[in-house]
Design a protein around this motif. Sequence first.
Motif, PDB file in Angstrom:
ATOM      1  N   SER A   6      -6.146  25.457 -40.848  1.00 44.17           N
ATOM      2  CA  SER A   6      -7.025  26.559 -40.462  1.00 44.17           C
ATOM      3  C   SER A   6      -7.175  27.526 -41.643  1.00 44.17           C
ATOM      4  CB  SER A   6      -6.443  27.300 -39.259  1.00 44.17           C
ATOM      5  OG  SER A   6      -5.265  27.994 -39.638  1.00 44.17           O
ATOM      6  N   ASN A   7      -8.143  28.411 -41.524  1.00 44.87           N
ATOM      7  CA  ASN A   7      -8.323  29.437 -42.571  1.00 44.87           C
ATOM      8  C   ASN A   7      -7.090  30.318 -42.691  1.00 44.87           C
ATOM      9  OD1 ASN A   7     -10.842  28.553 -43.321  1.00 44.87           O
ATOM     10  ND2 ASN A   7     -11.946  30.049 -42.085  1.00 44.87           N
ATOM     11  N   GLN A   8      -6.446  30.607 -41.567  1.00 41.69           N
ATOM     12  CA  GLN A   8      -5.230  31.421 -41.590  1.00 41.69           C
ATOM     13  C   GLN A   8      -4.116  30.696 -42.359  1.00 41.69           C
ATOM     14  OE1 GLN A   8      -4.755  34.638 -40.617  1.00 41.69           O
ATOM     15  NE2 GLN A   8      -2.798  34.394 -41.653  1.00 41.69           N
ATOM     16  N   GLU A   9      -3.991  29.380 -42.133  1.00 42.72           N
ATOM     17  CA  GLU A   9      -2.976  28.607 -42.867  1.00 42.72           C
ATOM     18  C   GLU A   9      -3.284  28.616 -44.357  1.00 42.72           C
ATOM     19  OE1 GLU A   9      -1.363  25.096 -39.991  1.00 42.72           O
ATOM     20  OE2 GLU A   9      -3.530  25.060 -40.413  1.00 42.72           O
ATOM     21  N   TRP A  10      -4.565  28.462 -44.724  1.00 48.86           N
ATOM     22  CA  TRP A  10      -4.921  28.486 -46.141  1.00 48.86           C
ATOM     23  C   TRP A  10      -4.669  29.871 -46.742  1.00 48.86           C
ATOM     24  CZ3 TRP A  10      -5.050  24.920 -49.521  1.00 48.86           C
ATOM     25  CH2 TRP A  10      -5.373  23.615 -49.166  1.00 48.86           C
ATOM     26  N   GLN A  11      -4.934  30.892 -45.993  1.00 48.32           N
ATOM     27  CA  GLN A  11      -4.670  32.251 -46.487  1.00 48.32           C
ATOM     28  C   GLN A  11      -3.184  32.421 -46.792  1.00 48.32           C
ATOM     29  OE1 GLN A  11      -7.120  34.602 -47.062  1.00 48.32           O
ATOM     30  NE2 GLN A  11      -5.514  35.781 -48.051  1.00 48.32           N
ATOM     31  N   THR A  12      -2.339  31.935 -45.910  1.00 47.57           N
ATOM     32  CA  THR A  12      -0.890  32.006 -46.114  1.00 47.57           C
ATOM     33  C   THR A  12      -0.473  31.189 -47.335  1.00 47.57           C
ATOM     34  OG1 THR A  12      -0.574  32.296 -43.734  1.00 47.57           O
ATOM     35  CG2 THR A  12       1.356  31.602 -45.011  1.00 47.57           C
ATOM     36  N   ILE A  13      -1.053  30.002 -47.481  1.00 46.74           N
ATOM     37  CA  ILE A  13      -0.740  29.135 -48.629  1.00 46.74           C
ATOM     38  C   ILE A  13      -1.148  29.821 -49.926  1.00 46.74           C
ATOM     39  CG2 ILE A  13      -1.426  26.992 -49.786  1.00 46.74           C
ATOM     40  CD1 ILE A  13      -1.572  25.719 -46.934  1.00 46.74           C
ATOM     41  N   LEU A  14      -2.337  30.395 -49.938  1.00 48.34           N
ATOM     42  CA  LEU A  14      -2.823  31.056 -51.161  1.00 48.34           C
ATOM     43  C   LEU A  14      -1.999  32.290 -51.514  1.00 48.34           C
ATOM     44  CD1 LEU A  14      -6.646  30.619 -50.534  1.00 48.34           C
ATOM     45  CD2 LEU A  14      -5.234  29.394 -52.200  1.00 48.34           C
ATOM     46  N   GLU A  15      -1.574  33.025 -50.508  1.00 45.65           N
ATOM     47  CA  GLU A  15      -0.698  34.177 -50.759  1.00 45.65           C
ATOM     48  C   GLU A  15       0.640  33.721 -51.318  1.00 45.65           C
ATOM     49  OE1 GLU A  15      -0.594  36.211 -47.011  1.00 45.65           O
ATOM     50  OE2 GLU A  15      -2.614  37.028 -47.261  1.00 45.65           O
ATOM     51  N   THR A  37      -8.697  20.225 -53.617  1.00 51.11           N
ATOM     52  CA  THR A  37      -8.897  20.944 -52.355  1.00 51.11           C
ATOM     53  C   THR A  37      -8.342  22.360 -52.463  1.00 51.11           C
ATOM     54  OG1 THR A  37      -8.750  18.893 -51.112  1.00 51.11           O
ATOM     55  CG2 THR A  37      -8.438  20.922 -49.872  1.00 51.11           C
ATOM     56  N   PHE A  38      -7.156  22.470 -53.058  1.00 56.74           N
ATOM     57  CA  PHE A  38      -6.527  23.777 -53.254  1.00 56.74           C
ATOM     58  C   PHE A  38      -7.437  24.684 -54.077  1.00 56.74           C
ATOM     59  CE2 PHE A  38      -3.933  26.651 -55.834  1.00 56.74           C
ATOM     60  CZ  PHE A  38      -3.219  27.305 -54.846  1.00 56.74           C
ATOM     61  N   HIS A  39      -7.954  24.121 -55.179  1.00 61.56           N
ATOM     62  CA  HIS A  39      -8.830  24.902 -56.054  1.00 61.56           C
ATOM     63  C   HIS A  39     -10.092  25.335 -55.302  1.00 61.56           C
ATOM     64  CE1 HIS A  39     -10.613  26.359 -59.730  1.00 61.56           C
ATOM     65  NE2 HIS A  39     -11.697  25.642 -59.473  1.00 61.56           N
ATOM     66  N   ALA A  40     -10.692  24.432 -54.534  1.00 62.44           N
ATOM     67  CA  ALA A  40     -11.913  24.750 -53.778  1.00 62.44           C
ATOM     68  C   ALA A  40     -11.650  25.842 -52.747  1.00 62.44           C
ATOM     69  CB  ALA A  40     -12.448  23.488 -53.102  1.00 62.44           C
ATOM     70  N   LYS A  41     -10.525  25.753 -52.036  1.00 62.59           N
ATOM     71  CA  LYS A  41     -10.196  26.778 -51.034  1.00 62.59           C
ATOM     72  C   LYS A  41      -9.937  28.128 -51.702  1.00 62.59           C
ATOM     73  CE  LYS A  41     -10.369  24.500 -47.170  1.00 62.59           C
ATOM     74  NZ  LYS A  41     -11.248  24.863 -46.071  1.00 62.59           N
ATOM     75  N   ARG A  42      -9.298  28.087 -52.857  1.00 63.99           N
ATOM     76  CA  ARG A  42      -9.008  29.321 -53.583  1.00 63.99           C
ATOM     77  C   ARG A  42     -10.306  30.008 -54.008  1.00 63.99           C
ATOM     78  NH1 ARG A  42      -6.349  30.401 -59.077  1.00 63.99           N
ATOM     79  NH2 ARG A  42      -5.402  32.416 -58.692  1.00 63.99           N
ATOM     80  N   GLN A  43     -11.254  29.214 -54.505  1.00 65.95           N
ATOM     81  CA  GLN A  43     -12.563  29.755 -54.892  1.00 65.95           C
ATOM     82  C   GLN A  43     -13.304  30.299 -53.676  1.00 65.95           C
ATOM     83  OE1 GLN A  43     -12.057  30.136 -58.071  1.00 65.95           O
ATOM     84  NE2 GLN A  43     -14.058  29.351 -58.647  1.00 65.95           N
ATOM     85  N   LEU A  44     -13.240  29.575 -52.565  1.00 62.46           N
ATOM     86  CA  LEU A  44     -13.917  29.987 -51.344  1.00 62.46           C
ATOM     87  C   LEU A  44     -13.394  31.338 -50.853  1.00 62.46           C
ATOM     88  CD1 LEU A  44     -15.864  29.218 -48.978  1.00 62.46           C
ATOM     89  CD2 LEU A  44     -13.853  28.265 -47.853  1.00 62.46           C
ATOM     90  N   PHE A  45     -12.079  31.473 -50.817  1.00 66.25           N
ATOM     91  CA  PHE A  45     -11.495  32.732 -50.345  1.00 66.25           C
ATOM     92  C   PHE A  45     -11.766  33.870 -51.323  1.00 66.25           C
ATOM     93  CE2 PHE A  45      -9.397  30.024 -47.341  1.00 66.25           C
ATOM     94  CZ  PHE A  45      -9.138  30.837 -46.255  1.00 66.25           C
ATOM     95  N   ALA A  46     -11.796  33.582 -52.615  1.00 62.38           N
ATOM     96  CA  ALA A  46     -12.096  34.616 -53.612  1.00 62.38           C
ATOM     97  C   ALA A  46     -13.524  35.108 -53.448  1.00 62.38           C
ATOM     98  CB  ALA A  46     -11.880  34.084 -55.018  1.00 62.38           C
ATOM     99  N   SER A  47     -14.461  34.203 -53.194  1.00 61.49           N
ATOM    100  CA  SER A  47     -15.852  34.623 -53.019  1.00 61.49           C
ATOM    101  C   SER A  47     -16.026  35.408 -51.719  1.00 61.49           C
ATOM    102  CB  SER A  47     -16.805  33.428 -53.045  1.00 61.49           C
ATOM    103  OG  SER A  47     -16.621  32.608 -51.915  1.00 61.49           O
TER     104      SER A  47
END
Length: 106
Positions: A6-15, A37-47
């Motif tokens: 989920s987006n919440q899980e990715w937010q926790t991973i990125l933090e 995938t990690f890089h793409a999610k990181r870019q997505l959350f940054a944008s």
Amino acid sequence: MAKRRSNQEWQTILESYESSNITQRAFCEQNRLNLSTFHAKRQLFASKEQNVTAGFVRAEVVERTTKCQSSQTPTANMTLLVNDVELSIPQGTPAAYLAELIGALS
């Protein structure tokens, strides 16, 4: 098959990554994540963060008029150049009024 997060899980991973002080590759290897995938999610959350901080703000237009009347008959005008604006002002104009006018033009 890859695990869907989920987006919440990715937010926790990125933090967690941000506080890890290791490279993206090493972090992904330790946490069994696909690097692309990690890089793409990181870019997505940054944008998404940029969109939130660069949003619209409510503005209100307030019109304020200041009048200055001089009881003396001006003998000559003085000319001021402020931010490519030329002002012709009667001598004897109060300094407080000039300061307010220049501040409004700045």
